[in-house]
Scaffold this motif. Structure first.
Motif, mmCIF file in Angstrom:
data_model
loop_
_atom_site.group_PDB
_atom_site.id
_atom_site.type_symbol
_atom_site.label_atom_id
_atom_site.label_comp_id
_atom_site.label_asym_id
_atom_site.label_seq_id
_atom_site.Cartn_x
_atom_site.Cartn_y
_atom_site.Cartn_z
ATOM 1 N N VAL A 162 0.725 -1.155 0.016
ATOM 2 C CA VAL A 162 0.154 0.105 0.150
ATOM 3 C C VAL A 162 0.752 1.292 0.019
ATOM 4 N N ALA A 163 1.929 1.178 0.707
ATOM 5 C CA ALA A 163 2.985 2.346 0.715
ATOM 6 C C ALA A 163 3.471 2.512 -0.734
ATOM 7 N N GLY A 164 3.827 1.505 -1.248
ATOM 8 C CA GLY A 164 4.416 1.282 -2.639
ATOM 9 C C GLY A 164 3.298 2.115 -3.615
ATOM 10 N N VAL A 165 2.284 1.826 -3.358
ATOM 11 C CA VAL A 165 1.113 2.373 -4.454
ATOM 12 C C VAL A 165 1.220 3.984 -4.240
ATOM 13 N N VAL A 219 12.522 -3.368 -4.207
ATOM 14 C CA VAL A 219 13.691 -3.652 -3.714
ATOM 15 C C VAL A 219 13.720 -3.881 -2.162
ATOM 16 N N ALA A 220 13.079 -2.889 -1.665
ATOM 17 C CA ALA A 220 12.701 -2.878 -0.163
ATOM 18 C C ALA A 220 11.991 -4.119 0.306
ATOM 19 N N LEU A 242 12.042 3.695 -1.333
ATOM 20 C CA LEU A 242 12.765 2.583 -0.735
ATOM 21 C C LEU A 242 12.773 2.889 0.834
ATOM 22 N N LEU A 243 13.061 4.232 1.231
ATOM 23 C CA LEU A 243 13.126 4.511 2.726
ATOM 24 C C LEU A 243 11.610 4.214 2.969
ATOM 25 N N ALA A 244 10.765 4.927 2.641
ATOM 26 C CA ALA A 244 9.431 4.764 3.198
ATOM 27 C C ALA A 244 8.883 3.222 3.164
ATOM 28 N N ALA A 245 9.261 2.409 2.256
ATOM 29 C CA ALA A 245 8.929 0.976 2.430
ATOM 30 C C ALA A 245 9.699 0.134 3.476
#
Length: 145
Positions: A18-21, A45-46, A105-108
């Motif tokens: 969901v964070a990726g979307v 990647v994350a 990447l950081l957020a994921a």
């Protein structure tokens, strides 16, 4: 994979997806198509690094329970180093927007870590295996019954 391991993986992967979307939408809004691609790659990647780490940690816990805590520390440092290497490798790429990649990447990773912490706190994992405790009880030595 045990059911609680699969549940932990699911409870981590869904919020990360969901964070990726959200990251892809933000990357597209702020940097266009390359931003969306960068955000998607960063999230994948994350998620891959964190899922692999969870798998390794669960295998270690099952095989070598006495190394669990040390392996957890080594694993988190390794995940950080892998993420840093991936960021360094794609630093000057023109395939996608590197800022969107780095921020997603950081957020994921942060979302995965928070979800894993929550999943662990909510899990009802027994500290003692009741079947093993029953099997350990036997008749006393010298008993005639």
């Amino acid at each position: 994979m045990q059911s609680n391991d699969a549940r932990t993986l699911l409870q981590c992967a869904v919020p990360t997806a969901v964070a990726g979307v959200v990251a892809v939408a933000a990357g597209f809004a702020l940097a266009g198509g390359k931003g969306a691609i960068g955000a998607a790659v960063g999230t994948v990647v994350a998620g891959g690094v964190m899922a692999l780490g969870l798998y390794v940690l669960q295998r270690t816990a099952k095989s070598f329970p006495h190394l669990f805590q040390a392996m957890g520390l080594v694993l988190y440092v390794t995940q950080f180093l892998i993420s840093a290497v991936v960021l360094a490798v794609f630093r000057d790429t023109s395939l996608f927007n590197t800022r969107a990649f780095a921020f997603s990447l950081l957020a994921a990773v942060l979302v995965w870590t928070a979800a894993q912490t929550r999943a662990h706190l909510k899990a009802k994992i027994l500290y003692v295996d009741p079947d093993a405790a029953e099997a350990g009880k036997s008749t006393p030595a010298g008993s005639t019954t």
